[in-house]
Write an enzyme that holds these catalytic residues in place. Sequence first.
Site, PDB file in Angstrom:
ATOM      1  N   THR A   1       7.995   3.031   3.336  1.00  0.00           N
ATOM      2  CA  THR A   1       6.764   3.432   2.646  1.00  0.00           C
ATOM      3  C   THR A   1       6.323   4.777   3.225  1.00  0.00           C
ATOM      4  O   THR A   1       6.802   5.813   2.795  1.00  0.00           O
ATOM      5  CB  THR A   1       5.660   2.360   2.768  1.00  0.00           C
ATOM      6  OG1 THR A   1       5.531   1.962   4.140  1.00  0.00           O
ATOM      7  CG2 THR A   1       5.991   1.152   1.924  1.00  0.00           C
TER       8      THR A   1
ATOM      9  N   THR B   1       2.575  -4.330  11.101  1.00  0.00           N
ATOM     10  CA  THR B   1       2.760  -4.076   9.659  1.00  0.00           C
ATOM     11  C   THR B   1       4.152  -3.645   9.407  1.00  0.00           C
ATOM     12  O   THR B   1       4.456  -2.507   9.514  1.00  0.00           O
ATOM     13  CB  THR B   1       1.880  -2.993   9.122  1.00  0.00           C
ATOM     14  OG1 THR B   1       1.552  -3.361   7.818  1.00  0.00           O
ATOM     15  CG2 THR B   1       2.426  -1.674   8.889  1.00  0.00           C
TER      16      THR B   1
ATOM     17  N   SER C   1      -2.381   8.721  -3.004  1.00  0.00           N
ATOM     18  CA  SER C   1      -2.236   9.861  -3.926  1.00  0.00           C
ATOM     19  C   SER C   1      -0.767  10.174  -4.189  1.00  0.00           C
ATOM     20  O   SER C   1       0.107   9.708  -3.494  1.00  0.00           O
ATOM     21  CB  SER C   1      -2.926  11.080  -3.349  1.00  0.00           C
ATOM     22  OG  SER C   1      -2.334  11.462  -2.124  1.00  0.00           O
TER      23      SER C   1
END
Length: 413
Positions: free
Chosen positions: A160, A197, A413
Amino acid sequence: MPVHLIPPVASALHPIAGVRIGVTQAGIRKADRKDLTVVLIDEGASVSGVFTQNRFCAAPVQVCREHLASGQGIRAMLINTGNANAGTGQPGLVRARATCVALAKALDIAQEQVLPFSTGVIMEPLPHDRIMAGLPAAIAAAGHASSSQQWVDAAEGIMTTDTVPKAASTQLQLAGTTVSITGISKGAGMIRPNMATMLGFLATDACVAPELMKELSLALAEGSFNRVTVDGDTSTNDSFVVIATNKAPHAPITSLQSPEGQALFQAMLQVARQLAQAIVRDGEGATKFITIQVEGGRDGAECRQVAYAIAHSPLVKTAFYASDPNLGRILAAVGYAGIADLDQTGIDLYLDDVHVAIQGGRHPSYREEDGQRVMKQTEITVRVVLGRGNATDTVWTCDLSHEYVTINADYRS
């Protein structure tokens, strides 16, 4: 830039017999990027997982727990990036299960034999139609044989905000047999133990008794992914899966305390720690990799309590980023860690070879320029001696920079 972390190459990774991986572009969030991965596992493998302790866990985490508990034998994993399928309520569960049904149908297995994993933005509907449309290409990419390049592709396909794909591999000899271990991970922000995470997948062709797998996965997580922190936030999607394909021609390991069990565990722990530390080295905006070692505690939990207090302190982390030897911030963190009967006169503090504090006060020979010399390094060890016992434990973290704020302000974004 990541701290001393380079992208993996296929030649450094060992394929795992019984595991095939296919990666494709499904357009889940962005075009022209690898974002859908399938892991195909031969029948007879043993699989276990450790998942986030965040009570607001994502839909795929809930489904993974259900499918592992079914006892049907895991045959496939489905991993998407770009969307976490977290905070999506009942519709999120329906969509996660639908992707499992689609992959199970394509492979002619039961849906309970599929584990789904998602990572990315929270509270957005999972585009399960794109995932299901991408499955044929991902399955075709897995081919009919395991390869090292498949692991490299998968490391890229699960990223990611990572800037570098993360993979590690090793081999060892068990009873005269060469055994391989290979794994991948992803994660850069929203990292804290229980677990961090991250997604982590570790596979070996060793023969491991199924009843040992839960113990093995928990011990590996505890010694690696539960020892890293970037920003103190525990994610909704953390998952660490351990696969033993049982393809290697040696007698099954039935005890982790046996010589063979310990040899395998230590080798797998080495790879797991490489993957966990790679997440810290690639922490969002990180410029320094910091080892925090706490010694002289009454038990390991106490040592970790102090280590995490230091590792999670924004004041400490920003001081490291600025190479500012404002080291009273570390002592303050030790003090508020929550040890009610802590005697500050028993505490010593070191930065690498520099003895900063002794018996709770500034060491007479400590000079600030020595502290700054260490803090300018890209790899730093903080050592705290509590003087309360013989326990020791270690946590790995990074500094906190302006770039961390920029990355997370612009994440969607």
